[in-house]
Motif scaffolding. Structure first.
Motif, PDB file in Angstrom:
ATOM      1  N   GLY A 143       0.788  -1.234   0.000  1.00  0.00           N
ATOM      2  CA  GLY A 143       0.000   0.000   0.000  1.00  0.00           C
ATOM      3  C   GLY A 143       0.813   1.274   0.000  1.00  0.00           C
ATOM      4  N   PRO A 173       5.272   2.682   0.788  1.00  0.00           N
ATOM      5  CA  PRO A 173       6.615   2.155   1.046  1.00  0.00           C
ATOM      6  C   PRO A 173       6.807   1.782   2.518  1.00  0.00           C
ATOM      7  CG  PRO A 173       6.686   4.511   0.552  1.00  0.00           C
ATOM      8  CD  PRO A 173       5.294   4.065   0.293  1.00  0.00           C
ATOM      9  N   GLU A 182       7.887  -6.702   1.083  1.00  0.00           N
ATOM     10  CA  GLU A 182       7.110  -5.740   0.297  1.00  0.00           C
ATOM     11  C   GLU A 182       6.352  -6.444  -0.818  1.00  0.00           C
ATOM     12  OE1 GLU A 182       6.405  -2.640   0.327  1.00  0.00           O
ATOM     13  OE2 GLU A 182       8.121  -1.372   0.824  1.00  0.00           O
ATOM     14  N   THR A 183       5.151  -5.953  -1.091  1.00  0.00           N
ATOM     15  CA  THR A 183       4.462  -6.321  -2.333  1.00  0.00           C
ATOM     16  C   THR A 183       3.959  -5.008  -2.910  1.00  0.00           C
ATOM     17  OG1 THR A 183       2.282  -6.556  -1.301  1.00  0.00           O
ATOM     18  CG2 THR A 183       3.667  -8.529  -1.364  1.00  0.00           C
ATOM     19  N   MET A 189      -1.388  -2.303  -7.536  1.00  0.00           N
ATOM     20  CA  MET A 189      -2.390  -1.237  -7.530  1.00  0.00           C
ATOM     21  C   MET A 189      -3.784  -1.819  -7.763  1.00  0.00           C
ATOM     22  SD  MET A 189      -0.398   1.422 -10.048  1.00  0.00           S
ATOM     23  CE  MET A 189      -1.544   2.764  -9.720  1.00  0.00           C
ATOM     24  N   THR A 190      -4.782  -1.027  -7.470  1.00  0.00           N
ATOM     25  CA  THR A 190      -6.156  -1.447  -7.764  1.00  0.00           C
ATOM     26  C   THR A 190      -6.251  -1.905  -9.218  1.00  0.00           C
ATOM     27  OG1 THR A 190      -6.922   0.220  -6.201  1.00  0.00           O
ATOM     28  CG2 THR A 190      -8.570  -0.694  -7.697  1.00  0.00           C
ATOM     29  N   ASP A 193       3.604   5.838 -10.682  1.00  0.00           N
ATOM     30  CA  ASP A 193       4.622   5.888  -9.629  1.00  0.00           C
ATOM     31  C   ASP A 193       5.974   6.181 -10.263  1.00  0.00           C
ATOM     32  OD1 ASP A 193       2.737   5.161  -7.801  1.00  0.00           O
ATOM     33  OD2 ASP A 193       3.608   3.205  -7.312  1.00  0.00           O
ATOM     34  N   ARG A 246       4.875   9.246  -6.059  1.00  0.00           N
ATOM     35  CA  ARG A 246       3.878   9.332  -7.123  1.00  0.00           C
ATOM     36  C   ARG A 246       4.324  10.390  -8.111  1.00  0.00           C
ATOM     37  NH1 ARG A 246       0.258   5.794  -8.632  1.00  0.00           N
ATOM     38  NH2 ARG A 246      -0.828   7.479  -9.681  1.00  0.00           N
ATOM     39  N   LYS A 290      -1.551   9.043  -0.843  1.00  0.00           N
ATOM     40  CA  LYS A 290      -1.674   7.786  -0.104  1.00  0.00           C
ATOM     41  C   LYS A 290      -1.633   8.123   1.371  1.00  0.00           C
ATOM     42  CE  LYS A 290      -2.349   3.994  -2.076  1.00  0.00           C
ATOM     43  NZ  LYS A 290      -2.386   2.607  -1.708  1.00  0.00           N
ATOM     44  N   ARG A 339      -5.962   5.320  -0.803  1.00  0.00           N
ATOM     45  CA  ARG A 339      -5.721   6.203  -1.931  1.00  0.00           C
ATOM     46  C   ARG A 339      -6.797   7.278  -1.965  1.00  0.00           C
ATOM     47  NH1 ARG A 339      -4.800   3.094  -7.624  1.00  0.00           N
ATOM     48  NH2 ARG A 339      -5.336   4.817  -8.980  1.00  0.00           N
TER      49      ARG A 339
HETATM   50  C1  WTA Z   1       1.313   2.642  -3.644  1.00  0.00           C
HETATM   51  C2  WTA Z   1      -3.011  -0.946  -3.287  1.00  0.00           C
HETATM   52  C3  WTA Z   1       5.336   1.599  -2.238  1.00  0.00           C
HETATM   53  C4  WTA Z   1       1.769   3.072  -5.028  1.00  0.00           C
HETATM   54  C5  WTA Z   1      -2.769  -2.435  -3.571  1.00  0.00           C
HETATM   55  C6  WTA Z   1       0.658   2.553  -5.922  1.00  0.00           C
HETATM   56  C7  WTA Z   1       3.157   1.171  -2.830  1.00  0.00           C
HETATM   57  C8  WTA Z   1      -0.554   2.761  -5.058  1.00  0.00           C
HETATM   58  C9  WTA Z   1       3.314  -0.202  -2.519  1.00  0.00           C
HETATM   59  C10 WTA Z   1      -1.702   1.863  -5.391  1.00  0.00           C
HETATM   60  C11 WTA Z   1       4.586  -0.628  -2.042  1.00  0.00           C
HETATM   61  C12 WTA Z   1       1.295   0.142  -3.250  1.00  0.00           C
HETATM   62  N1  WTA Z   1       5.559   0.310  -1.928  1.00  0.00           N
HETATM   63  N2  WTA Z   1       4.158   2.050  -2.692  1.00  0.00           N
HETATM   64  N3  WTA Z   1       4.826  -1.882  -1.707  1.00  0.00           N
HETATM   65  N4  WTA Z   1       2.137  -0.805  -2.795  1.00  0.00           N
HETATM   66  N5  WTA Z   1       1.894   1.337  -3.257  1.00  0.00           N
HETATM   67  O1  WTA Z   1      -4.670   1.272  -5.771  1.00  0.00           O
HETATM   68  O2  WTA Z   1       1.841   4.472  -5.081  1.00  0.00           O
HETATM   69  O3  WTA Z   1      -4.771   1.480  -3.260  1.00  0.00           O
HETATM   70  O4  WTA Z   1       0.540   3.264  -7.137  1.00  0.00           O
HETATM   71  O5  WTA Z   1      -3.545  -0.370  -4.400  1.00  0.00           O
HETATM   72  O6  WTA Z   1      -0.083   2.509  -3.726  1.00  0.00           O
HETATM   73  O7  WTA Z   1      -2.705   1.985  -4.435  1.00  0.00           O
HETATM   74  P1  WTA Z   1      -4.021   1.122  -4.466  1.00  0.00           P
END
Ligand code: WTA
Length: 592
Positions: free
Chosen positions: A353, A355, A374-375, A378-379, A460, A475, A481, A486
């Motif tokens: 979600g 960093p 880390e994973t 994005m949506t 990103d 971003r 975030k 988001r």
């Molecule tokens: C950020 C969530 C850094 C990123 C599943 C992305 C992250 C946005 C990471 C998507 C991570 C998600 N490290 N940033 N491990 N994971 N992001 O749509 O900016 O709610 O574009 O999806 O979250 O957010 P969304």
């Protein structure tokens, strides 16, 4: 991209501290490099019954096929709400309950492709509703429990949902009169609970009464792999929330990432802390874990450090999927608290979600013995794409490496990969299994993501190092975030200008030690209004009441005028510079 990053800066890596893994680690993915060479998505298709039968429905793959085999009486869902519910549902139980709800929906003529909104707190009924909707081939639209009228209206109007599952408590927020498509309302009532303010012209049914009358058998509606799975609303930097539509085929991606990134096995108790109102709560709170046949824990209620530790202890959670803000909130409570609980059941932890900062990683490792992995996804991507893997050494602070069978790169405006250690836009070669199918009702928005041929543009910024690790930098656009959620600045600005004292508003994310970023609003007041602390509170409260608590500004600053370009666009870059006390840079396009 490139246009957002003025001069692609060369990065010198700050940290090259490694998290090392034992040689003989027993992980589902044993050798990342080897998997990258030989893995094919086509082979994963064979794990599903539809590969043989050609009849597709994710609910069959999640429930029915397990209920027909050795996992029949295995617990699929542990539900615990410290306020008073402690329940277990086997795969067979969920098959039966979702069949009942599917029958209820059918009784009221809801059918394939109809959108059904699910606006519920985290309860077993939320999960059963989504499963029932998917069973009949209709498309669930999960709506986060905290949404208020304006946010609900946008999402319900855009999706044209014809039915909704909710509770009496949430009812007053739904603007039925403005939503002519919404015809059926399933109400989940507590014992003896009254429902006030029932809408006229909408069929209102008692969920539990209807469930009790419904048959327990229902063959899933057979679909194709391209048919709809779920719509998640998410925010961009411009315009209202977008409905990201996923397809059934996404299950191929959910399945494999759940196996290799979450490393789920049959004996695990897995806890995903995300709410199904957000994509993590469906892709990895429903679809991934249940297609692989895992036992999943759901904890109801709000965040509480004590209850979270207790949940791990009570259910002997083995794999935990959570978010940096949650880790930092736990961190803020200190090290004595976790000492009161046994966390030794844990064997793998993942994060998503935002960093994961090294401090939070080290802290979680100190209290559990395990470093969170880390994973990144994005949506819109539907599944995890850049990860650190349980069997692979990784660099502390790095986002990870592309999932086998996917290709991610750092590119410039023309789609050329930039040199190592150079900042650019993080992009993914199109064609991974869970890639979104459409933005609901908005072809133009969908196309924007793919404007560089062959690539999906994430929005990103990131860079890649010589060892192949991708490092998230920020971003490229104005999306905020906050606490992993988001938030689109436009939505908040639109809510703010509804307030009678507000003339104009500009919204940015302000760096914050716990939440990653907080929502900050710059506001210029209407003539005759005077700035005050009371007014700030009132305005923030107004956004909370009309839109959603998580999107309400935590900080407000009044200013005489919002900086805009001559064409009228809010220059959020200037607001960010103001906030950080930095030079505003080139303002030649700013209006006089
Ligand atoms: C950020 C969530 C850094 C990123 C599943 C992305 C992250 C946005 C990471 C998507 C991570 C998600 N490290 N940033 N491990 N994971 N992001 O749509 O900016 O709610 O574009 O999806 O979250 O957010 P969304």
């Amino acid at each position: 991209m490139g246009r957002h990053v003025k001069s692609p800066a060369s990065f010198v890596q700050e940290s090259s501290e490694w998290v090392r893994k034992p040689k003989a680690i027993d992980a589902n993915l044993k050798d990342y490099a080897k998997a990258c060479r030989s893995f094919r998505w086509k082979d994963v298709e064979k794990e599903f019954d539809w590969h043989r039968t050609k009849k597709v429905n994710i609910v069959h793959e999640m429930l029915d096929r397990h209920a027909a085999g050795p996992r029949k009486n295995k617990v699929a869902l542990y539900f615990w709400d410290p306020a008073g519910r402690d329940e277990k549902y086997t795969f067979l139980d969920l098959k039966n309950a979702s069949s009942r709800f599917g029958n209820v929906l059918k009784k009221f003529t809801i059918k394939k492709n109809d959108r059904v909104a699910v606006f519920l707190p985290r309860t077993p009924e939320l999960y059963i509703s989504i499963l029932g909707i998917n069973r009949i081939g209709a498309i669930p639209v999960p709506l986060f429990e905290a949404f208020m009228e304006a946010a609900l209206f946008d999402r319900l109007e855009n999706s044209a949902a014809s039915a909704m599952v909710t509770t009496p408590l949430l009812l007053s927020r739904i603007p039925f009169k403005k939503l002519p498509h919404l015809k059926h309302l399933f109400l989940i009532k507590g014992k003896g609970e009254a429902a006030e303010g029932l809408p006229s012209g909408v069929g209102v049914y008692d969920y539990f009464e209807e469930m009790a009358k419904a048959a327990i058998q229902l063959t899933p509606t057979w679909l194709t792999a391209d048919d709809g799975l779920v719509i998640h609303y998410t925010s961009g930097s411009t315009g209202r929330a977008k409905g990201v539509l996923h397809r059934q085929y996404a299950m191929v991606g959910h399945y494999q990432t759940t196996k290799w990134a979450l490393d789920l096995r049959d004996d695990d108790v897995y806890w995903c802390t995300a709410d199904p109102g957000w994509v993590t709560g469906t892709s990895y709170g429903i679809y991934g874990p249940w297609t692989v046949g895992a036992s999943s824990l759901v904890v109801g209620g709000r965040f509480s450090a004590e209850q979270w530790y207790e949940a791990i202890q009570k259910f002997e959670v083995t794999v935990w999927y959570s978010a940096p803000t949650a880790f930092r909130l736990l961190m803020a409570q200190g090290k004595d608290l976790p000492k009161k609980y046994s966390l030794k059941s844990l064997r793998h932890i993942c994060s998503v979600g935002e960093p994961l900062n090294p401090e939070a990683l080290r802290w979680i490792r100190d209290i559990t013995g395990i470093a969170p992995h880390e994973t990144w996804w994005m949506t819109e991507t539907g599944m995890q794409l850049i990860c650190n893997y349980r069997s692979a050494d990784f660099k502390l602070g790095a986002t990870g490496k592309p999932f086998p069978g996917t290709y991610a790169a750092i590119i410039d405006d023309k789609g050329r990969e930039v040199p190592l250690n150079t900042l650019g836009q993080l992009a993914v070669k199109t064609g991974w299994p869970a890639m979104m199918k459409a933005i609901w009702g908005n072809k133009e928005k969908y196309k924007e993501y793919f404007r560089v041929k062959g690539w999906y543009l994430s929005g990103d910024t990131a860079y890649k190092d010589k060892d192949g690790f991708i490092w998230f930098a920020g971003r490229a656009d104005d999306v905020i975030k906050t606490a992993g959620e988001r938030v689109g600045p436009f939505e908040v600005e639109s809510a703010l200008v509804q307030h009678p004292a507000v003339a104009e508003a500009g919204v940015i994310g302000k760096p914050d030690a716990v939440r990653g970023h907080i929502v900050k609003a710059y506001i210029s007041l209407r003539a005759g209004q005077s700035p005050s602390e009371t007014l700030k509170k009132e305005i923030a409260e107004f956004v909370k009441r009309n839109m959603a608590a998580h999107a309400a500004p935590r900080e407000i600053e009044f200013c005489p005028k919002i900086p805009k370009t001559r064409s009228g666009k809010i220059m959020r870059r200037v607001l960010r510079a103001w906030d950080q006390g930095q030079p505003v840079g080139d303002v030649s396009t700013m209006e006089e």
